[in-house]
Scaffold this active site. Structure first.
Site, PDB file in Angstrom:
ATOM      1  N   GLY A 160      28.919 -48.712 -42.168  1.00  0.00           N
ATOM      2  CA  GLY A 160      27.458 -48.641 -42.226  1.00  0.00           C
ATOM      3  C   GLY A 160      26.963 -49.038 -43.605  1.00  0.00           C
ATOM      4  O   GLY A 160      27.606 -48.739 -44.610  1.00  0.00           O
TER       5      GLY A 160
ATOM      6  N   LYS B  18      27.884 -46.571 -49.311  1.00  0.00           N
ATOM      7  CA  LYS B  18      27.480 -45.164 -49.188  1.00  0.00           C
ATOM      8  C   LYS B  18      28.633 -44.182 -49.392  1.00  0.00           C
ATOM      9  O   LYS B  18      28.492 -43.183 -50.118  1.00  0.00           O
ATOM     10  CB  LYS B  18      26.836 -44.927 -47.817  1.00  0.00           C
ATOM     11  CG  LYS B  18      26.388 -43.500 -47.701  1.00  0.00           C
ATOM     12  CD  LYS B  18      25.592 -43.060 -46.501  1.00  0.00           C
ATOM     13  CE  LYS B  18      25.684 -43.722 -45.228  1.00  0.00           C
ATOM     14  NZ  LYS B  18      24.968 -42.976 -44.167  1.00  0.00           N
TER      15      LYS B  18
ATOM     16  N   ARG C 174      19.507 -46.509 -46.841  1.00  0.00           N
ATOM     17  CA  ARG C 174      18.621 -45.471 -47.378  1.00  0.00           C
ATOM     18  C   ARG C 174      19.106 -44.888 -48.710  1.00  0.00           C
ATOM     19  O   ARG C 174      18.371 -44.184 -49.384  1.00  0.00           O
ATOM     20  CB  ARG C 174      18.426 -44.347 -46.347  1.00  0.00           C
ATOM     21  CG  ARG C 174      17.367 -44.711 -45.316  1.00  0.00           C
ATOM     22  CD  ARG C 174      16.987 -43.508 -44.506  1.00  0.00           C
ATOM     23  NE  ARG C 174      17.963 -43.243 -43.465  1.00  0.00           N
ATOM     24  CZ  ARG C 174      18.135 -42.055 -42.889  1.00  0.00           C
ATOM     25  NH1 ARG C 174      17.425 -41.020 -43.282  1.00  0.00           N
ATOM     26  NH2 ARG C 174      19.019 -41.899 -41.929  1.00  0.00           N
TER      27      ARG C 174
HETATM   28  C1  UD1 Z   1      25.977 -41.376 -33.913  1.00  0.00           C
HETATM   29  C2  UD1 Z   1      26.185 -40.991 -32.450  1.00  0.00           C
HETATM   30  C3  UD1 Z   1      25.284 -39.804 -32.087  1.00  0.00           C
HETATM   31  C4  UD1 Z   1      25.558 -38.642 -33.031  1.00  0.00           C
HETATM   32  C5  UD1 Z   1      25.415 -39.082 -34.471  1.00  0.00           C
HETATM   33  C6  UD1 Z   1      25.906 -37.977 -35.376  1.00  0.00           C
HETATM   34  C7  UD1 Z   1      26.779 -43.058 -31.330  1.00  0.00           C
HETATM   35  C8  UD1 Z   1      26.311 -44.143 -30.433  1.00  0.00           C
HETATM   36  N1  UD1 Z   1      25.887 -42.130 -31.625  1.00  0.00           N
HETATM   37  O1  UD1 Z   1      24.647 -41.846 -34.000  1.00  0.00           O
HETATM   38  O2  UD1 Z   1      25.508 -39.405 -30.749  1.00  0.00           O
HETATM   39  O3  UD1 Z   1      24.685 -37.573 -32.728  1.00  0.00           O
HETATM   40  O4  UD1 Z   1      26.213 -40.256 -34.743  1.00  0.00           O
HETATM   41  O5  UD1 Z   1      25.647 -38.318 -36.704  1.00  0.00           O
HETATM   42  O6  UD1 Z   1      27.924 -43.069 -31.730  1.00  0.00           O
HETATM   43  N2  UD1 Z   1      29.301 -47.181 -38.232  1.00  0.00           N
HETATM   44  C9  UD1 Z   1      30.128 -48.255 -38.434  1.00  0.00           C
HETATM   45  N3  UD1 Z   1      29.873 -49.431 -37.795  1.00  0.00           N
HETATM   46  C10 UD1 Z   1      28.822 -49.578 -36.952  1.00  0.00           C
HETATM   47  C11 UD1 Z   1      27.981 -48.469 -36.736  1.00  0.00           C
HETATM   48  C12 UD1 Z   1      28.243 -47.284 -37.387  1.00  0.00           C
HETATM   49  O7  UD1 Z   1      31.093 -48.165 -39.201  1.00  0.00           O
HETATM   50  O8  UD1 Z   1      28.666 -50.652 -36.389  1.00  0.00           O
HETATM   51  C13 UD1 Z   1      29.574 -45.911 -38.917  1.00  0.00           C
HETATM   52  C14 UD1 Z   1      28.490 -45.538 -39.915  1.00  0.00           C
HETATM   53  O9  UD1 Z   1      28.842 -45.980 -41.216  1.00  0.00           O
HETATM   54  C15 UD1 Z   1      28.476 -44.021 -39.847  1.00  0.00           C
HETATM   55  C16 UD1 Z   1      28.922 -43.726 -38.416  1.00  0.00           C
HETATM   56  O10 UD1 Z   1      29.565 -44.882 -37.956  1.00  0.00           O
HETATM   57  O11 UD1 Z   1      29.425 -43.442 -40.716  1.00  0.00           O
HETATM   58  C17 UD1 Z   1      27.781 -43.333 -37.499  1.00  0.00           C
HETATM   59  O12 UD1 Z   1      26.871 -44.388 -37.402  1.00  0.00           O
HETATM   60  P1  UD1 Z   1      25.321 -44.158 -37.255  1.00  0.00           P
HETATM   61  O13 UD1 Z   1      24.659 -45.469 -37.164  1.00  0.00           O
HETATM   62  O14 UD1 Z   1      24.840 -43.214 -38.281  1.00  0.00           O
HETATM   63  O15 UD1 Z   1      25.238 -43.422 -35.823  1.00  0.00           O
HETATM   64  P2  UD1 Z   1      24.027 -42.635 -35.269  1.00  0.00           P
HETATM   65  O16 UD1 Z   1      23.034 -43.581 -34.731  1.00  0.00           O
HETATM   66  O17 UD1 Z   1      23.557 -41.647 -36.253  1.00  0.00           O
END
Ligand code: UD1
Ligand code: MG
Length: 455
Positions: free
Chosen positions: A16, A27, A20
């Site tokens: 990610g 991060k 922010r």
């Molecule tokens: C995700 C969950 C949600 C949960 C929440 C808890 C999914 C679809 N949703 O949502 O149910 O309540 O976390 O915090 O999983 N990341 C990657 N690559 C990507 C996308 C994300 O490495 O393509 C990593 C991000 O860096 C982060 C984590 O995965 O550490 C979660 O990603 P984030 O986009 O914050 O998920 P949420 O939408 O918050």
């Protein structure tokens, strides 16, 4: 179950962007108690002896790769969602058929016990394909919701954007952390699509897919504080405060006295012995070990240092990396010690810089002593023998040795070795003129009167 299917691997998601944070630093490289967030995750994971482990990063996150090494990284070229991110770890975990933990690099506080609970539940008799870590946060906000079936098993996870009013009313939320059967993980991941509100590949979809395959899924709950994620500097500060409060409580629990706990700041790896007394406003950087019965008085800054039993540090002392303070030694106010060993019972009580020095047991380092360890190009060592006495305001120009039991006269600049039991003095000879002060005052008084008379 075969031995290999009982093993645990871990995928840590860290691709990610963390927009922010408004930072040039990825991060997960931001620090809490001196340790990066991803470092906390790996440290909490370590006791499980899991492997292979892999950290999923975005292109260009070389700092993260260096930080987590020797844990390998897998690159996710485009951030297409959590399901896609897990898919990027496939090659790194090729052939692995045990339990795969999915963790977030920006959720630093997940405990070893909670990770163990997930792994244990995965090994349950109903052989759940996915065990999801649930939480009941004070504010369920926009977390995904865990929808249970009648028997308490996990039926599916619905993302907030897709959730109905009734589903949003569910208080059991998805922390994001999961333990997944490695035998079916990739077949589940392959079947995730991105036909949803965000157009992302949701990892959460694997629950419904596994249920469709006739497999059980389960939930393990953990306290919200353990599962907090950090998305902004404000949340980073909240995480720091949370960590410090827990660490202070732990220090006291383990037998340290903290006069004013709120003002003591620990690093994640600070080690404290028993009956350590820590005064107000003390800051520990990384790499500190404090033995039993040490007293650290108010306003000290200590980093990369070892302090042996019974020593007294401060008030207002600074111990920098490589400082080793011997048993019962004293380091007093405005004394800075760097890369130096202070022998047992040695004293440096006032206003000194001791850098790159070996200071013998029971020696006395007078007020204002400076080890001149740097000539602008190279560092050199000062070696002071046991029981030596260094007079106040002395400069020891390294490399230089002061032998055992030697005395250096106050105000000396020592540039050559001093042999054991010798007295070395290097300052201008004192000259005294009898009555000269009285004569001087009389003469000046007269001049002043004559000048006033002329006006
Ligand atoms: C995700 C969950 C949600 C949960 C929440 C808890 C999914 C679809 N949703 O949502 O149910 O309540 O976390 O915090 O999983 N990341 C990657 N690559 C990507 C996308 C994300 O490495 O393509 C990593 C991000 O860096 C982060 C984590 O995965 O550490 C979660 O990603 P984030 O986009 O914050 O998920 P949420 O939408 O918050
Ligand atoms: Mg999130």
């Amino acid at each position: 179950m075969s031995a290999s299917s009982q093993q645990t691997a871990a995928i840590i998601l860290a691709a990610g962007k963390g927009t922010r944070m408004k930072s040039a630093l990825p991060k997960v490289m931001h620090r809490i108690a001196g340790c990066t967030m991803v470092g906390h995750v790996l440290a909490n994971l370590a006791p499980l002896r899991s492997g292979p482990n892999v950290v999923v990063v975005a292109p260009g996150m070389d700092q993260v790769a260096a930080e987590v090494s020797p844990t390998p990284t897998a690159i996710q070229h485009d951030q297409l969602g959590t399901g896609h991110a897990v898919g990027c770890a496939r090659e790194a975990l090729a052939g692995f058929i045990g339990t795969v933990l999915v963790l977030y690099g920006d959720s630093p506080f997940i405990s070893t016990a909670t990770l163990q609970a997930l792994v244990t539940r995965r090994a349950g008799a109903d052989n759940p394909a996915v065990v999801v870590l649930g939480m009941r946060p004070a504010d369920p906000a926009k977390y995904g919701r865990l929808i249970l079936d009648k028997s308490g098993g996990l039926d599916r996870i619905v993302e907030w954007k897709e959730a109905s009013e009734a589903e949003r009313a569910v208080t059991l939320c998805n922390s994001g952390v999961m333990a997944i059967d490695g035998k079916v993980l990739w077949s589940l991941i392959e079947r995730i699509d991105n036909k949803n509100a965000k157009g992302e590949y949701y990892l959460t979809d694997i629950v419904e897919l596994a249920r469709g395959d006739g497999r059980a899924c389960a939930v393990v709950e953990a306290p919200e504080a353990e599962l907090m994620g950090v998305n902004s500097r404000a949340e980073l500060a909240v995480a720091e405060a949370l960590f410090q409060d827990l660490r202070r409580a732990q220090a006291m629990e383990e037998g340290a006295t903290l006069t004013d706990p709120k003002t003591v700041f620990f690093a994640a790896d600070t080690k404290l012995g028993r009956d350590v007394v820590i005064g107000p406003n003390v800051v520990f950087g990384p790499g500190v070990e404090i033995a039993d019965d040490v007293e650290i008085r108010a306003f000290c800054h200590i980093e990369g240092a070892k302090v042996a039993g019974g020593a007294i540090i401060g008030p207002f002392a600074r111990l920098r990396p490589g400082a080793e303070i011997g048993a019962d030694a004293h380091v007093g106010n405005f004394v800075e010690v760097k890369n130096s060993v202070l022998g047992q019972g040695a004293k440096a009580n006032h206003l000194s810089y001791l850098g790159d020095a070996d200071i013998g047991a029971r020696s006395n380092i007078g007020a204002g002593t400076i080890t001149c360890n740097y000539d602008g190009y190279l560092k050199a060592r000062t070696v002071i023998g046991d029981g030596a006495f260094i007079g106040s305001n002395s400069a020891l120009v390294a490399p230089v040795k002061v032998g055992e039991g030697a005395i250096v006269g106050a105000g000396s600049v020592i540039t050559r070795d001093v042999e054991a039991d010798a007295i070395a003095v290097s300052r201008a000879e004192q000259v005294s003129r009898t009555g000269r002060a009285r004569d001087f005052r009389a003469q000046r008084q007269k001049m002043k009167q004559e000048k006033a008379g002329r006006k």
